[in-house]
Design an enzyme around this catalytic site. Structure first.
Site, mmCIF file in Angstrom:
data_model
loop_
_atom_site.group_PDB
_atom_site.id
_atom_site.type_symbol
_atom_site.label_atom_id
_atom_site.label_comp_id
_atom_site.label_asym_id
_atom_site.label_seq_id
_atom_site.Cartn_x
_atom_site.Cartn_y
_atom_site.Cartn_z
ATOM 1 N N HIS A 12 69.550 2.341 66.869
ATOM 2 C CA HIS A 12 69.240 3.452 65.954
ATOM 3 C C HIS A 12 70.538 3.892 65.296
ATOM 4 O O HIS A 12 71.346 4.601 65.885
ATOM 5 C CB HIS A 12 68.614 4.629 66.716
ATOM 6 C CG HIS A 12 68.205 5.764 65.828
ATOM 7 N ND1 HIS A 12 66.909 6.232 65.784
ATOM 8 C CD2 HIS A 12 68.892 6.524 64.941
ATOM 9 C CE1 HIS A 12 66.834 7.233 64.932
ATOM 10 N NE2 HIS A 12 68.035 7.424 64.392
ATOM 11 N N HIS A 14 72.610 5.103 61.493
ATOM 12 C CA HIS A 14 72.635 5.522 60.088
ATOM 13 C C HIS A 14 73.903 4.979 59.437
ATOM 14 O O HIS A 14 75.014 5.276 59.892
ATOM 15 C CB HIS A 14 72.608 7.046 59.983
ATOM 16 C CG HIS A 14 71.346 7.660 60.487
ATOM 17 N ND1 HIS A 14 70.222 7.806 59.707
ATOM 18 C CD2 HIS A 14 71.022 8.131 61.716
ATOM 19 C CE1 HIS A 14 69.262 8.365 60.430
ATOM 20 N NE2 HIS A 14 69.719 8.569 61.658
ATOM 21 N N LEU A 15 73.723 4.188 58.391
ATOM 22 C CA LEU A 15 74.865 3.637 57.658
ATOM 23 C C LEU A 15 75.037 4.261 56.277
ATOM 24 O O LEU A 15 76.027 3.982 55.593
ATOM 25 C CB LEU A 15 74.720 2.115 57.521
ATOM 26 C CG LEU A 15 74.967 1.299 58.785
ATOM 27 C CD1 LEU A 15 74.726 -0.185 58.531
ATOM 28 C CD2 LEU A 15 76.368 1.515 59.325
ATOM 29 N N ARG A 16 74.052 5.076 55.871
ATOM 30 C CA ARG A 16 74.109 5.722 54.556
ATOM 31 C C ARG A 16 74.216 4.677 53.439
ATOM 32 O O ARG A 16 73.792 3.543 53.585
ATOM 33 C CB ARG A 16 75.257 6.738 54.485
ATOM 34 C CG ARG A 16 75.293 7.749 55.620
ATOM 35 C CD ARG A 16 74.043 8.559 55.754
ATOM 36 N NE ARG A 16 74.237 9.649 56.706
ATOM 37 C CZ ARG A 16 73.273 10.207 57.412
ATOM 38 N NH1 ARG A 16 72.028 9.767 57.289
ATOM 39 N NH2 ARG A 16 73.523 11.193 58.248
ATOM 40 N N ASN A 40 66.256 6.297 55.787
ATOM 41 C CA ASN A 40 66.157 7.594 55.111
ATOM 42 C C ASN A 40 67.309 7.827 54.131
ATOM 43 O O ASN A 40 68.104 8.757 54.254
ATOM 44 C CB ASN A 40 66.063 8.745 56.122
ATOM 45 C CG ASN A 40 67.225 8.795 57.095
ATOM 46 O OD1 ASN A 40 67.803 7.770 57.457
ATOM 47 N ND2 ASN A 40 67.577 9.992 57.541
ATOM 48 N N LYS A 95 59.937 3.197 60.389
ATOM 49 C CA LYS A 95 60.397 4.479 60.927
ATOM 50 C C LYS A 95 59.571 5.630 60.355
ATOM 51 O O LYS A 95 59.485 5.801 59.148
ATOM 52 C CB LYS A 95 61.875 4.690 60.595
ATOM 53 C CG LYS A 95 62.447 6.029 61.053
ATOM 54 C CD LYS A 95 62.492 6.143 62.564
ATOM 55 C CE LYS A 95 63.018 7.519 62.989
ATOM 56 N NZ LYS A 95 64.451 7.698 62.714
ATOM 57 N N HIS A 134 60.717 9.717 64.872
ATOM 58 C CA HIS A 134 61.513 10.919 65.133
ATOM 59 C C HIS A 134 60.516 11.978 65.582
ATOM 60 O O HIS A 134 59.844 12.593 64.758
ATOM 61 C CB HIS A 134 62.267 11.369 63.881
ATOM 62 C CG HIS A 134 63.130 12.576 64.100
ATOM 63 N ND1 HIS A 134 64.473 12.589 63.802
ATOM 64 C CD2 HIS A 134 62.848 13.814 64.588
ATOM 65 C CE1 HIS A 134 64.977 13.779 64.090
ATOM 66 N NE2 HIS A 134 63.990 14.544 64.568
ATOM 67 N N HIS A 168 65.714 8.679 70.060
ATOM 68 C CA HIS A 168 66.717 9.657 70.509
ATOM 69 C C HIS A 168 66.108 10.788 71.349
ATOM 70 O O HIS A 168 66.215 11.961 70.994
ATOM 71 C CB HIS A 168 67.530 10.218 69.340
ATOM 72 C CG HIS A 168 66.746 10.562 68.109
ATOM 73 N ND1 HIS A 168 65.612 11.354 68.115
ATOM 74 C CD2 HIS A 168 66.940 10.214 66.801
ATOM 75 C CE1 HIS A 168 65.160 11.486 66.891
ATOM 76 N NE2 HIS A 168 65.944 10.802 66.073
ATOM 77 N N ASP A 240 72.138 6.885 67.084
ATOM 78 C CA ASP A 240 71.833 7.893 66.071
ATOM 79 C C ASP A 240 73.131 8.395 65.446
ATOM 80 O O ASP A 240 73.228 9.546 65.032
ATOM 81 C CB ASP A 240 71.017 9.047 66.649
ATOM 82 C CG ASP A 240 70.391 9.939 65.565
ATOM 83 O OD1 ASP A 240 70.246 9.457 64.424
ATOM 84 O OD2 ASP A 240 70.055 11.099 65.866
ATOM 85 N N HIS A 244 78.513 12.292 58.157
ATOM 86 C CA HIS A 244 78.510 13.229 57.028
ATOM 87 C C HIS A 244 79.957 13.523 56.664
ATOM 88 O O HIS A 244 80.834 13.550 57.552
ATOM 89 C CB HIS A 244 77.816 14.549 57.410
ATOM 90 C CG HIS A 244 76.353 14.438 57.676
ATOM 91 N ND1 HIS A 244 75.413 14.371 56.673
ATOM 92 C CD2 HIS A 244 75.667 14.375 58.840
ATOM 93 C CE1 HIS A 244 74.197 14.293 57.207
ATOM 94 N NE2 HIS A 244 74.334 14.289 58.518
ATOM 95 N N ALA A 256 73.198 17.973 59.966
ATOM 96 C CA ALA A 256 72.899 17.549 61.331
ATOM 97 C C ALA A 256 73.308 16.100 61.544
ATOM 98 O O ALA A 256 72.928 15.214 60.773
ATOM 99 C CB ALA A 256 71.412 17.725 61.617
#
Length: 337
Positions: A12, A14-16, A40, A95, A134, A168, A240, A244, A256
């Protein structure tokens, strides 16, 4: 002391996109053999063309690292069998986000009437595409995950052939739910194995530890640790890790997410050693995922860690990591693959 991990996986991540992707992708691809990449973005990834294009951008960002991005699709209740058949070879899972519950989830599911989800979930069941969720309601923040458990149970009962991953998890209630249904599985993050809400807001507010789901109570952390350290076959590591920019974390309306990608394996190694369960680390960070995602193809990669202190940098590409400027006991000393 040296510890070897074979083909570690982050289930899980996030690579943006854009500059952020270029800045932080190698924080994961350097040490992990592969990761499930969240969809997302803005806008979210909802088509075959978008999946292929995003995967290409990831491949460019990781350069020559041995790393496979396992792609996901943002859940919509309008996906039919033909559409999912055409896209199956490009994704590892779909997802599902409740609408507005976390970063870039405004286009998620609004209400969980099983009938409205049936077309997509029936097709996923038949095509053996796992569903990652989620799992939070819009209730009181400390209760959101526990309040979502009846929805997990409803979906697990209505679609018994569908693999459902509770993403998560943070609560003892989720730990207890895991074994009530054969088709329920879970990911656990590094930060939820370490922090409670007291670490986030018990003294001076620590924005870089603020995440969703929010960290819970000591008894919840204890249940997560017991589950992860046991080598339980239905649970796997999912960081996760959610980058940011520093200004978005250290601001009113703090974003978050906890950024753990660069230090995850080092800190997990220390945690498992501290709890005399180092023999189960390989299961948690790779083997269980191989069994849960039975069709996964994993590149060969050996990561060697040594008990050698490491000072965590203050930032990586403008993103502040967990344990920034602190000393951690283990370092990665060799990577083959």
């Amino acid at each position: 002391m040296k510890i070897e991990i074979s083909s570690p996986l982050d289930m899980h991540l996030h690579l943006r996109d854009g500059a952020m992707l270029d800045n932080i992708a190698q924080c994961s691809s350097n040490s992990f053999a592969g990761a499930i990449v969240m969809p997302n973005l803005l806008p979210p990834v909802t088509s075959k063309e978008e999946i292929i294009a995003y995967k290409k951008r990831i491949k460019l960002a990781i350069k020559d690292d041995t790393f496979t991005p396992y792609m996901t699709l943002f859940f919509k209740n309008s996906y039919d069998f033909d559409f999912l058949s055409s896209i199956k070879e490009e994704i590892i899972a779909i997802k599902l986000y409740p609408a507005g519950i976390t970063t870039n989830s405004e286009g998620g599911v609004d209400g969980f009437d099983i009938e409205s989800l049936k077309m997509t979930l029936d097709a996923m069941s038949e095509l053996e595409i796992p569903l990652c969720i989620h799992g939070e309601t819009n209730g009181f923040v400390m209760d959101r995950e526990s309040e979502f458990i009846p929805i997990y149970e409803k979906i697990a009962t209505a679609f018994p052939k569908l693999k459902i991953i509770m993403e998560h998890i943070t609560s003892k209630d989720s730990v207890q739910a895991l074994d009530r249904f054969e088709n329920l599985y879970a990911t656990i993050t590094l930060h939820h194995l370490i922090i409670t809400l007291d670490d986030v807001a018990g003294g001076m507010l620590k924005p870089h530890l603020f995440c969703k789901p929010i960290a819970k109570r000591p008894e919840d952390r204890f249940a997560l640790r017991k589950l992860a350290f046991s080598g339980h076959p239905k649970v796997m590591f999912g960081s996760d890790s959610a980058p940011h920019p520093q200004h978005a974390k250290e601001s009113c309306g703090c974003a978050a997410g906890v950024f753990t990608a660069p230090i995850a394996l080092q800190v997990l190694t220390e945690l498992f050693l501290q709890n005399s369960t180092i023999e189960n680390l390989q299961k948690f960070v790779s083997d269980n995922a191989r069994n849960i995602y039975s069709n996964i193809v994993i590149p060969s990669k050996i990561v060697t860690l040594e008990k050698r202190s490491f000072i965590v940098p203050s930032n990586y590409g403008g993103v502040v990591p967990m344990f920034a400027n602190e000393e951690i006991p283990f370092s990665i000393v060799d990577i083959k693959g």
